[in-house]
Scaffold this active site. Structure first.
Site, PDB file in Angstrom:
ATOM      1  N   LYS A  58       0.854  -1.195   0.000  1.00 34.63           N
ATOM      2  CA  LYS A  58       0.000   0.000   0.000  1.00 34.63           C
ATOM      3  C   LYS A  58       0.887   1.241   0.000  1.00 34.63           C
ATOM      4  CE  LYS A  58      -4.075   0.152   2.394  1.00 34.63           C
ATOM      5  NZ  LYS A  58      -4.896  -0.097   3.610  1.00 34.63           N
TER       6      LYS A  58
HETATM    7  C1  E4P Z   1      -8.280   0.697   3.677  1.00 34.94           C
HETATM    8  O1  E4P Z   1      -7.494  -0.079   3.173  1.00 34.94           O
HETATM    9  C2  E4P Z   1      -8.144   1.251   5.032  1.00 34.94           C
HETATM   10  O2  E4P Z   1      -7.493   0.278   5.818  1.00 34.94           O
HETATM   11  C3  E4P Z   1      -9.433   1.528   5.756  1.00 34.94           C
HETATM   12  O3  E4P Z   1     -10.567   1.205   4.997  1.00 34.94           O
HETATM   13  C4  E4P Z   1      -9.459   2.839   6.469  1.00 34.94           C
HETATM   14  O4  E4P Z   1     -10.694   3.045   7.064  1.00 34.94           O
HETATM   15  P1  E4P Z   1     -10.972   4.075   8.257  1.00 34.94           P
HETATM   16  O5  E4P Z   1     -11.316   5.387   7.666  1.00 34.94           O
HETATM   17  O6  E4P Z   1     -12.147   3.480   8.978  1.00 34.94           O
HETATM   18  O7  E4P Z   1      -9.722   4.130   9.094  1.00 34.94           O
END
Ligand code: E4P
Length: 215
Positions: free
Chosen positions: A84
């Site tokens: 990522k």
């Molecule tokens: C995506 O890969 C992220 O890990 C995640 O969806 C972030 O979500 P949040 O806004 O609830 O932290």
């Protein structure tokens, strides 16, 4: 639409796997901190459990060379690791390089169709659009998912639009209707998706009436 689970908690991954729901996993530093275990152990356990579907692991480096170096190390952990990379100028340069070298990327922290377009042009495998965080600032998360899906289809980009930061069952329904390729769903929302008050009431009533059937 593929379903990924957005967690680093092994029990939650096992729960989804037992139900045949899992197409992949996404993690991030916040989710890893909530797992409350040593980084290496958690990642190892996840990769032992899921060997044949994408597991996204977030990089923390910020400049091109360091992102590439970190990506090389992390991607060696297993064949199904997806790195990522945050949606930044340097991040997109790294994504272009990594994808050419066969390392799959998930461009994260995407909040606009313009960012999604840049991630697609950089060759990202997944583009993570954070629906909940957009809704939090009174913008429409689903609108950005819809626009990004349209851009991918219109220009035949190969990138997968991944709806992230999902907070509710309605979010899942909306992104499925918008044609998102993937939704990464927190455990709590996955559990809620099975439920409806009328299902519970209906089961109760059928069981009561079953007792009244002469047997
Ligand atoms: C995506 O890969 C992220 O890990 C995640 O969806 C972030 O979500 P949040 O806004 O609830 O932290």
């Amino acid at each position: 639409m593929k379903i990924f689970i957005d967690t680093a908690i092994i029990k939650e991954i096992e729960w989804a796997e037992e139900r045949g729901l899992l197409d992949g996993i996404t993690t991030n530093p916040s989710l890893l901190s909530r797992a409350d275990r040593k980084l290496g152990e958690v990642i190892n356990d996840i990769l032992k459990l899921i060997k044949d579907r994408p597991v996204s692991i977030e990089l923390v480096s910020q400049n091109v060379d360091e992102i590439i170096e970190e990506a090389r190390t992390v991607s060696k952990l297993a064949k199904n690791v997806v790195v990522k990379v945050p949606m930044t100028d340097e991040g997109m340069m790294a994504v272009q390089y990594l994808e050419k070298k066969g390392i799959h990327t998930n461009v994260t922290l995407v909040f606009s169709a313009a960012q999604a377009l840049l991630a697609a042009k950089s060759g990202a495998t997944f583009i993570s659009i954070f629906m909940g965080r957009l809704d939090d600032i009174k913008q429409s998360g689903i609108e950005v998912v819809r626009e990004s899906v349209q851009i991918m289809r219109q220009y035949e980009f190969q990138s997968n639009i991944l709806a992230a930061s999902i907070r509710s069952v309605s979010h899942v329904e909306e992104c499925a209707l918008a044609g998102a390729d993937v939704a990464t769903i927190p455990f709590k929302v996955l559990v809620q998706m099975y439920r409806h008050d009328l299902t519970d009431k209906g089961i109760k009533k059928f069981l009561e009436d079953w007792e009244k059937v002469p047997k």
